[in-house]
Design a protein around this motif. Structure first.
Motif, PDB file in Angstrom:
ATOM      1  N   THR A  59       0.823  -1.209   0.000  1.00 29.06           N
ATOM      2  CA  THR A  59       0.000   0.000   0.000  1.00 29.06           C
ATOM      3  C   THR A  59       0.853   1.254   0.000  1.00 29.06           C
ATOM      4  O   THR A  59       0.609   2.204  -0.766  1.00 29.06           O
ATOM      5  CB  THR A  59      -0.935  -0.004   1.234  1.00 29.06           C
ATOM      6  N   ILE A  60       1.871   1.280   0.853  1.00 25.74           N
ATOM      7  CA  ILE A  60       2.753   2.449   0.912  1.00 25.74           C
ATOM      8  C   ILE A  60       3.539   2.585  -0.384  1.00 25.74           C
ATOM      9  O   ILE A  60       3.698   3.689  -0.923  1.00 25.74           O
ATOM     10  CB  ILE A  60       3.700   2.347   2.116  1.00 25.74           C
ATOM     11  N   ALA A  61       4.017   1.455  -0.912  1.00 25.50           N
ATOM     12  CA  ALA A  61       4.785   1.496  -2.162  1.00 25.50           C
ATOM     13  C   ALA A  61       3.936   2.055  -3.303  1.00 25.50           C
ATOM     14  O   ALA A  61       4.408   2.883  -4.103  1.00 25.50           O
ATOM     15  CB  ALA A  61       5.284   0.095  -2.501  1.00 25.50           C
ATOM     16  N   ALA A  62       2.686   1.633  -3.380  1.00 27.30           N
ATOM     17  CA  ALA A  62       1.805   2.137  -4.429  1.00 27.30           C
ATOM     18  C   ALA A  62       1.571   3.637  -4.277  1.00 27.30           C
ATOM     19  O   ALA A  62       1.566   4.389  -5.262  1.00 27.30           O
ATOM     20  CB  ALA A  62       0.477   1.380  -4.393  1.00 27.30           C
ATOM     21  N   ASP A  63       1.414   4.094  -3.047  1.00 25.99           N
ATOM     22  CA  ASP A  63       1.204   5.514  -2.785  1.00 25.99           C
ATOM     23  C   ASP A  63       2.428   6.332  -3.165  1.00 25.99           C
ATOM     24  O   ASP A  63       2.316   7.502  -3.556  1.00 25.99           O
ATOM     25  CB  ASP A  63       0.866   5.706  -1.309  1.00 25.99           C
ATOM     26  N   LEU A  64       3.605   5.709  -3.068  1.00 28.60           N
ATOM     27  CA  LEU A  64       4.853   6.391  -3.421  1.00 28.60           C
ATOM     28  C   LEU A  64       5.186   6.253  -4.902  1.00 28.60           C
ATOM     29  O   LEU A  64       6.173   6.834  -5.371  1.00 28.60           O
ATOM     30  CB  LEU A  64       6.011   5.815  -2.596  1.00 28.60           C
ATOM     31  N   GLY A  65       4.412   5.443  -5.618  1.00 27.72           N
ATOM     32  CA  GLY A  65       4.720   5.195  -7.014  1.00 27.72           C
ATOM     33  C   GLY A  65       5.959   4.350  -7.212  1.00 27.72           C
ATOM     34  O   GLY A  65       6.687   4.495  -8.197  1.00 27.72           O
ATOM     35  N   TRP A  66       6.195   3.481  -6.279  1.00 23.19           N
ATOM     36  CA  TRP A  66       7.400   2.644  -6.291  1.00 23.19           C
ATOM     37  C   TRP A  66       7.017   1.205  -6.604  1.00 23.19           C
ATOM     38  O   TRP A  66       6.247   0.587  -5.875  1.00 23.19           O
ATOM     39  CB  TRP A  66       8.089   2.725  -4.925  1.00 23.19           C
ATOM     40  N   ALA A  67       7.519   0.695  -7.693  1.00 27.39           N
ATOM     41  CA  ALA A  67       7.237  -0.683  -8.095  1.00 27.39           C
ATOM     42  C   ALA A  67       8.221  -1.620  -7.398  1.00 27.39           C
ATOM     43  O   ALA A  67       9.347  -1.822  -7.857  1.00 27.39           O
ATOM     44  CB  ALA A  67       7.339  -0.821  -9.607  1.00 27.39           C
ATOM     45  N   VAL A  68       7.784  -2.200  -6.300  1.00 21.24           N
ATOM     46  CA  VAL A  68       8.645  -3.093  -5.523  1.00 21.24           C
ATOM     47  C   VAL A  68       8.483  -4.518  -6.042  1.00 21.24           C
ATOM     48  O   VAL A  68       7.360  -5.026  -6.127  1.00 21.24           O
ATOM     49  CB  VAL A  68       8.278  -3.047  -4.027  1.00 21.24           C
ATOM     50  N   PRO A  69       9.580  -5.180  -6.421  1.00 20.47           N
ATOM     51  CA  PRO A  69       9.471  -6.566  -6.884  1.00 20.47           C
ATOM     52  C   PRO A  69       8.856  -7.460  -5.807  1.00 20.47           C
ATOM     53  O   PRO A  69       9.094  -7.268  -4.611  1.00 20.47           O
ATOM     54  CB  PRO A  69      10.921  -6.967  -7.167  1.00 20.47           C
ATOM     55  N   GLN A  70       8.093  -8.447  -6.238  1.00 18.20           N
ATOM     56  CA  GLN A  70       7.422  -9.334  -5.299  1.00 18.20           C
ATOM     57  C   GLN A  70       8.412 -10.055  -4.398  1.00 18.20           C
ATOM     58  O   GLN A  70       8.168 -10.234  -3.192  1.00 18.20           O
ATOM     59  CB  GLN A  70       6.565 -10.357  -6.059  1.00 18.20           C
ATOM     60  N   ASP A  71       9.539 -10.470  -4.956  1.00 21.41           N
ATOM     61  CA  ASP A  71      10.502 -11.234  -4.152  1.00 21.41           C
ATOM     62  C   ASP A  71      11.293 -10.352  -3.187  1.00 21.41           C
ATOM     63  O   ASP A  71      12.104 -10.857  -2.402  1.00 21.41           O
ATOM     64  CB  ASP A  71      11.450 -12.031  -5.048  1.00 21.41           C
ATOM     65  N   ALA A  72      11.065  -9.021  -3.227  1.00 19.51           N
ATOM     66  CA  ALA A  72      11.730  -8.119  -2.279  1.00 19.51           C
ATOM     67  C   ALA A  72      10.909  -7.919  -1.019  1.00 19.51           C
ATOM     68  O   ALA A  72      11.359  -7.230  -0.099  1.00 19.51           O
ATOM     69  CB  ALA A  72      12.005  -6.779  -2.942  1.00 19.51           C
ATOM     70  N   ILE A  73       9.706  -8.493  -0.966  1.00 19.32           N
ATOM     71  CA  ILE A  73       8.831  -8.367   0.193  1.00 19.32           C
ATOM     72  C   ILE A  73       8.787  -9.704   0.924  1.00 19.32           C
ATOM     73  O   ILE A  73       8.477 -10.743   0.330  1.00 19.32           O
ATOM     74  CB  ILE A  73       7.414  -7.942  -0.219  1.00 19.32           C
ATOM     75  N   ILE A  74       9.114  -9.685   2.215  1.00 12.53           N
ATOM     76  CA  ILE A  74       9.160 -10.901   3.023  1.00 12.53           C
ATOM     77  C   ILE A  74       8.149 -10.763   4.144  1.00 12.53           C
ATOM     78  O   ILE A  74       8.270  -9.881   5.004  1.00 12.53           O
ATOM     79  CB  ILE A  74      10.579 -11.133   3.587  1.00 12.53           C
ATOM     80  N   ALA A  75       7.148 -11.626   4.134  1.00 12.67           N
ATOM     81  CA  ALA A  75       6.054 -11.547   5.100  1.00 12.67           C
ATOM     82  C   ALA A  75       6.443 -12.175   6.427  1.00 12.67           C
ATOM     83  O   ALA A  75       7.025 -13.266   6.470  1.00 12.67           O
ATOM     84  CB  ALA A  75       4.809 -12.246   4.548  1.00 12.67           C
ATOM     85  N   VAL A  76       6.116 -11.478   7.520  1.00 11.73           N
ATOM     86  CA  VAL A  76       6.299 -12.016   8.869  1.00 11.73           C
ATOM     87  C   VAL A  76       5.068 -11.659   9.690  1.00 11.73           C
ATOM     88  O   VAL A  76       4.267 -10.793   9.320  1.00 11.73           O
ATOM     89  CB  VAL A  76       7.567 -11.439   9.551  1.00 11.73           C
ATOM     90  N   ALA A  77       4.943 -12.325  10.849  1.00 12.68           N
ATOM     91  CA  ALA A  77       3.732 -12.169  11.662  1.00 12.68           C
ATOM     92  C   ALA A  77       3.788 -10.967  12.594  1.00 12.68           C
ATOM     93  O   ALA A  77       2.766 -10.345  12.883  1.00 12.68           O
ATOM     94  CB  ALA A  77       3.475 -13.441  12.467  1.00 12.68           C
ATOM     95  N   ASP A  78       4.981 -10.620  13.114  1.00 12.31           N
ATOM     96  CA  ASP A  78       5.073  -9.548  14.101  1.00 12.31           C
ATOM     97  C   ASP A  78       6.484  -8.971  14.113  1.00 12.31           C
ATOM     98  O   ASP A  78       7.361  -9.407  13.354  1.00 12.31           O
ATOM     99  CB  ASP A  78       4.677 -10.058  15.494  1.00 12.31           C
ATOM    100  N   ASP A  79       6.704  -7.987  14.984  1.00 10.85           N
ATOM    101  CA  ASP A  79       7.997  -7.299  15.032  1.00 10.85           C
ATOM    102  C   ASP A  79       9.139  -8.212  15.451  1.00 10.85           C
ATOM    103  O   ASP A  79      10.258  -8.104  14.938  1.00 10.85           O
ATOM    104  CB  ASP A  79       7.919  -6.105  15.984  1.00 10.85           C
TER     105      ASP A  79
END
Length: 354
Positions: A59-79
């Motif tokens: 969401t933030i990347a889209a608002d910034l107009g930044w095309a972030v590759p899918q493999d650059a995002i790593i999902a985790v549950a908490d801090d």
């Protein structure tokens, strides 16, 4: 010109030529964090690995107009998982630099300093340096340690001093001038910090602290103002020209760093050193220029230090960093659980290139 270094913009240009480095960011879902990383990517400084809530990151990347590759995002549950994951990425050889995002520093530091699964190195004290620029001050100014070591003793101060010296040499200061601060510039038995300062001065002269000119005790005014030093009759190669201010304890250093940032218009780039990777240690309130400057410094640290990737599976404004007890940041014994990599010893980031 021995002790002049480039300002932050020049350091960023130099780091862009050295980069990009792979930067693992713990809890990246904060607009200022992602703005900084977007800009760092555009100038060739960093290849971000964004660890956190994937929906918030997108969401933030889209608002910034930044095309972030899918493999650059790593999902985790908490801090906690985010902090552990960025550390694991370094240990697995998948990241070069670690950066704190939108999480509490104590959670972040807990993962970094874990004796079995963190980034501790045998024989290395973990410490923190603020690299500060100030309006009207022509040189970078280091403040250490204002974020990690709470009340260092003499031995700890010597190690903290050496860490900062190594960093400044890496940034181009051939022989940094270190002012060991106290409230006064005379050795006074009733003020313990003046005794430590005198000992550190002698330790430097005897080669126990290398690569720098160390002098103290010095009060803040005569450490940074040649006029004040002259008025007080202080004869010192450091007085009035300090590159690094070694503070007596975390509280005094933290107050000094915050004063320079919030009252004097300074920009403070926070770096943790003494670990197996450079660490950008920022506050959630730090502005983008401070974050980008810290990332540039971390990139230069990575580029200019000997390093090997840790073997997979082996066994905390940056000015708001979580203070650590002595046993959390003191040097690990040589036989610690953190084993060495396959090619040689792990990197001792912050050590000056020879």
């Amino acid at each position: 010109m021995n002790n002049k270094v480039a300002p932050f913009d020049a350091l960023t240009r130099a780091a862009s030529k050295a980069g990009p480095v792979r930067v693992a960011v713990a809890d990246a879902a904060q607009r200022v964090v992602m703005e900084t990383l977007r800009d760092a990517e555009r100038v060739g400084l960093a290849t971000p690995l964004l660890v956190g809530d994937p929906n918030a990151i997108r969401t933030i990347a889209a608002d910034l107009g930044w095309a972030v590759p899918q493999d650059a995002i790593i999902a985790v549950a908490d801090d906690s998982e985010a902090a552990a994951r960025v550390v694991a990425l370094v240990r697995e050889g998948k990241a070069d630099v670690v950066m704190k995002g939108n999480l509490h520093t104590d959670i972040f530091m807990r993962a970094l300093l874990d004796k079995d699964l963190g980034l501790r190195l045998p024989g290395q004290r973990v410490s923190h340096v603020f690299v500060v620029t100030l309006p009207g001050h022509e040189r970078l100014l280091g403040i250490t340690d204002a974020a990690i070591n709470i009340a260092p003793d003499l031995t700890a101060k010597a190690q903290i001093c050496q860490n900062a010296v190594n960093l400044f040499r890496m940034l181009g200061v051939v022989r940094p001038k270190v002012a060991v601060l106290s409230a006064v510039e005379t050795v006074t038995a009733d003020i313990a910090s003046t005794l430590d300062a005198a000992c550190l001065t002698l330790m430097s002269r005897r080669g126990q602290i290398t690569g720098a000119e160390v002098d103290g005790p010095l009060a803040l005014d005569n450490a940074i103002s040649a006029r004040a030093a002259t008025e007080k009759g202080i004869l010192s190669g450091v007085a009035g020209y300090a590159d690094i201010l070694l503070v007596p304890d975390l509280v005094s250093g933290n107050i000094l760093a915050k004063s320079l940032e919030y009252l004097a218009g300074g920009v403070a780039a926070g770096i943790a050193i003494g670990l197996a990777a450079p660490v950008v240690l920022t506050s959630r309130a730090d502005p983008a220029p401070a974050r980008l400057a810290a990332l540039a410094i971390a990139t230069l640290m990575y580029d200019r230090s000997p390093h090997v990737e840790p073997r997979p599976g082996l066994a905390e404004s940056s000015i708001a960093a979580a203070p650590q007890p002595e046993d959390a940041c003191c040097p690990l014994p040589a036989g610690s659980n953190l084993q060495r990599g396959p090619v040689g010893t792990p990197p001792q980031f912050g050590e000056a290139a020879q």
